[in-house]
Scaffold this motif. Sequence first.
Motif, short mmCIF file in Angstrom:
data_model
loop_
_atom_site.label_atom_id
_atom_site.label_comp_id
_atom_site.label_asym_id
_atom_site.label_seq_id
_atom_site.Cartn_x
_atom_site.Cartn_y
_atom_site.Cartn_z
N GLY A 12 0.87 -1.21 -0.12
CA GLY A 12 -0.07 -0.03 -0.03
C GLY A 12 0.81 1.38 0.23
N GLY A 13 0.63 2.22 -0.99
CA GLY A 13 1.35 3.20 -1.18
C GLY A 13 0.49 4.54 -0.75
N GLY A 16 0.44 6.38 4.89
CA GLY A 16 1.25 5.66 5.78
C GLY A 16 2.27 4.73 5.03
N ASP A 37 -2.66 0.43 -7.57
CA ASP A 37 -2.74 1.24 -8.75
C ASP A 37 -1.93 1.08 -9.92
OD1 ASP A 37 -4.70 2.75 -7.03
OD2 ASP A 37 -3.38 4.13 -6.47
N ARG A 111 0.81 12.88 -1.74
CA ARG A 111 1.14 11.50 -2.21
C ARG A 111 2.62 11.71 -3.28
NH1 ARG A 111 -1.67 6.90 -5.82
NH2 ARG A 111 -1.35 5.14 -4.21
N ARG A 127 0.69 -3.77 -8.60
CA ARG A 127 0.82 -5.28 -7.75
C ARG A 127 -0.21 -5.22 -6.83
NH1 ARG A 127 5.40 -7.78 -7.78
NH2 ARG A 127 6.48 -7.68 -9.90
N LEU A 129 -2.12 -7.13 -3.82
CA LEU A 129 -1.70 -8.39 -3.14
C LEU A 129 -2.85 -9.18 -3.08
CD1 LEU A 129 0.32 -9.80 -1.00
CD2 LEU A 129 -1.41 -8.72 0.62
N ARG A 164 -5.71 -6.61 2.79
CA ARG A 164 -5.79 -8.07 2.33
C ARG A 164 -4.58 -8.74 3.38
NH1 ARG A 164 -9.09 -10.33 -1.19
NH2 ARG A 164 -7.58 -12.00 -1.37
N ASP A 301 -5.21 3.00 8.18
CA ASP A 301 -6.52 2.42 8.31
C ASP A 301 -6.42 1.16 8.21
OD1 ASP A 301 -7.21 4.94 7.88
OD2 ASP A 301 -8.11 4.74 5.82
C1 LIG Z 1 -14.09 11.80 2.98
C2 LIG Z 1 -12.77 11.56 4.03
C3 LIG Z 1 -12.12 12.72 4.31
C4 LIG Z 1 -11.13 12.50 5.25
N1 LIG Z 1 -10.51 13.61 5.62
C5 LIG Z 1 -9.46 13.43 6.58
C6 LIG Z 1 -8.70 14.75 7.22
O1 LIG Z 1 -8.99 15.82 7.03
N2 LIG Z 1 -7.54 14.41 7.83
C7 LIG Z 1 -6.98 12.89 7.95
O2 LIG Z 1 -6.21 12.69 8.79
N3 LIG Z 1 -7.67 11.93 7.50
C8 LIG Z 1 -8.75 12.12 6.62
N4 LIG Z 1 -9.23 11.06 6.18
C9 LIG Z 1 -8.85 9.72 6.35
C10 LIG Z 1 -7.64 9.41 5.41
O3 LIG Z 1 -7.90 9.67 4.11
C11 LIG Z 1 -7.20 8.08 5.70
O4 LIG Z 1 -7.28 7.67 7.22
C12 LIG Z 1 -5.73 7.80 5.00
O5 LIG Z 1 -5.82 7.86 3.88
C13 LIG Z 1 -5.26 6.53 5.56
O6 LIG Z 1 -3.89 6.32 4.87
P1 LIG Z 1 -3.37 4.75 4.70
O7 LIG Z 1 -1.88 5.07 4.08
O8 LIG Z 1 -3.37 4.02 5.82
O9 LIG Z 1 -4.43 4.06 3.43
P2 LIG Z 1 -4.74 4.52 2.36
O10 LIG Z 1 -4.69 6.09 2.02
O11 LIG Z 1 -6.30 3.86 1.96
O12 LIG Z 1 -3.85 3.73 1.25
C14 LIG Z 1 -3.64 2.54 0.98
C15 LIG Z 1 -3.10 2.24 -0.16
O13 LIG Z 1 -3.20 0.81 -0.42
C16 LIG Z 1 -3.53 0.52 -1.80
N5 LIG Z 1 -3.89 -0.85 -1.86
C17 LIG Z 1 -5.23 -1.23 -1.23
N6 LIG Z 1 -5.29 -2.61 -1.23
C18 LIG Z 1 -4.11 -3.09 -1.67
C19 LIG Z 1 -3.75 -4.52 -2.04
N7 LIG Z 1 -4.57 -5.72 -1.81
N8 LIG Z 1 -2.68 -4.60 -2.57
C20 LIG Z 1 -1.73 -3.46 -2.95
N9 LIG Z 1 -2.08 -2.24 -2.77
C21 LIG Z 1 -3.16 -1.95 -2.11
C22 LIG Z 1 -4.23 1.65 -2.41
O14 LIG Z 1 -4.22 1.65 -3.68
C23 LIG Z 1 -3.80 2.79 -1.43
O15 LIG Z 1 -2.70 3.41 -2.22
C24 LIG Z 1 -10.70 11.31 5.17
C25 LIG Z 1 -11.30 10.11 4.72
C26 LIG Z 1 -12.36 10.52 3.90
C27 LIG Z 1 -13.11 9.08 3.51
#
Ligand SMILES: Cc1cc2nc3c(=O)[nH]c(=O)nc-3n(C[C@H](O)[C@H](O)[C@H](O)COP(=O)(O)OP(=O)(O)OC[C@H]3O[C@@H](n4cnc5c(N)ncnc54)[C@H](O)[C@@H]3O)c2cc1C
Length: 379
Positions: A12-13, A16, A37, A111, A127, A129, A164, A301
């Motif tokens: 996941g890119g 985090g 992606d 990003r 890719r 997973l 996953r 997340d």
């Molecule tokens: C409407 C809305 C508003 C928000 N506003 C805020 C805000 O103001 N402030 C704040 O702090 N947070 C906010 N958030 C929450 C924030 O967007 C998320 O908590 C944050 O993006 C989590 O980051 P992450 O890196 O954990 O996961 P994500 O950003 O979800 O990134 C996950 C990555 O994993 C990749 N991926 C997924 N499954 C797979 C797989 N099986 N294999 C390979 N790659 C995969 C995806 O392509 C994605 O690039 C908001 C969320 C929403 C829905």
Amino acid sequence: MTSTTPRIAIIGGGPGGLICARVLQRHGIPVTVFDRDAYAEDRPQGGTLDMQEDTGQAALRAAGLEEEFAAVARPEGQEMRLLDHTGTLLFQRRPAPGEQRNPEIDRGELRRLLLDSLAPGTVRWGRYLRTLHPLGDGSHKAEFDGGAAETFDLVIGADGAWSRVRPLLSEHAPHYSGVTFVETGFGDADTRHPAVAQLVGDGSMMAAHDNKALIAQRNSRGRIRVYAAFRGSQDWALEHGVNLTDPEAVRAALLKRFTGWDDRLLALLRDADGGFVNRPLYALPVPHSWTHTPGLTLLGDAAHLMTPFSGMGANLAMLDGCELAQSLLRHAELDEAVRAYETAMLPRAARAAEGAARGLDNAIAPDAPQGSLRHLHSR
Ligand SMILES: Cc1cc2nc3c(=O)[nH]c(=O)nc-3n(C[C@H](O)[C@H](O)[C@H](O)COP(=O)(O)OP(=O)(O)OC[C@H]3O[C@@H](n4cnc5c(N)ncnc54)[C@H](O)[C@@H]3O)c2cc1C
């Protein structure tokens, strides 16, 4: 860390996963990020994020990216307005000159900034997973769509809400929170929709009443993103015969749902020039935890999905990623490092998730906007 270089995969890119990779790489630890992606700009990255001083910004500092952040951050985006459904302004907070408590940044810009900080080829795009097979010695074989497979000593699940990696650690899946957002917006609002631009101001605006809210946020380049939020079934469209692929049908259904609201607020739906995207909000149970398992962990997340009412999802994901990387740098053994990270992260995430659940209950409530008003006055 031990003298043999461990094989580390981040799935996941998002914010985090990318910051975790950046901090590791900055200190000479090799890492590979896998993302589903096809390329960096494959999907629109969505709205604006506020980067908080002691979480998101702290992570960016640890990653050596504070200047890059300052170059694209929008401190004026810290402005906040709360209204009732008649359009009466109940609360307004403008940032003081030079205030940097939680400037805004577009997700796409964040990003890009993180990707640019990584060595070329760190992220393997396209890719997805599919499965992870434990090999019995703490390592896991990762299998991707299309048949590619690789073995790693540590797999970090940074793959968001529908991770996953998570099912190998936890039996829990996200549940519907009871609230749905329908997203729309305006391009070039200052020129084409000056009344809307004036209503929203430089930052965020929320108007709330009777289990509903209209939330609007400035993004960069004059874009305003709007969320119509309401409590109800996640199958609301099906139940009301609304075709979600027909923007005019969704617009009409939303205008009906918000009947009686002030016309200036209804303009956020009536005049929006974006499409409409249905976003039911999900969350993991609170607290969400798992039994420590060698060779695997979660961040962001994937570990602690909460509704946006914490305002902390991306901030916590970045702090998790940064702290996990720092723990890996500090400890001689992979497993010790992951344990230390999980011990600090899980209770912190639980506190934030409790806050998010309270925030949602306050904001989208029968007596709204009173709960949000009390919350804003208490800060
Ligand atoms: C409407 C809305 C508003 C928000 N506003 C805020 C805000 O103001 N402030 C704040 O702090 N947070 C906010 N958030 C929450 C924030 O967007 C998320 O908590 C944050 O993006 C989590 O980051 P992450 O890196 O954990 O996961 P994500 O950003 O979800 O990134 C996950 C990555 O994993 C990749 N991926 C997924 N499954 C797979 C797989 N099986 N294999 C390979 N790659 C995969 C995806 O392509 C994605 O690039 C908001 C969320 C929403 C829905």
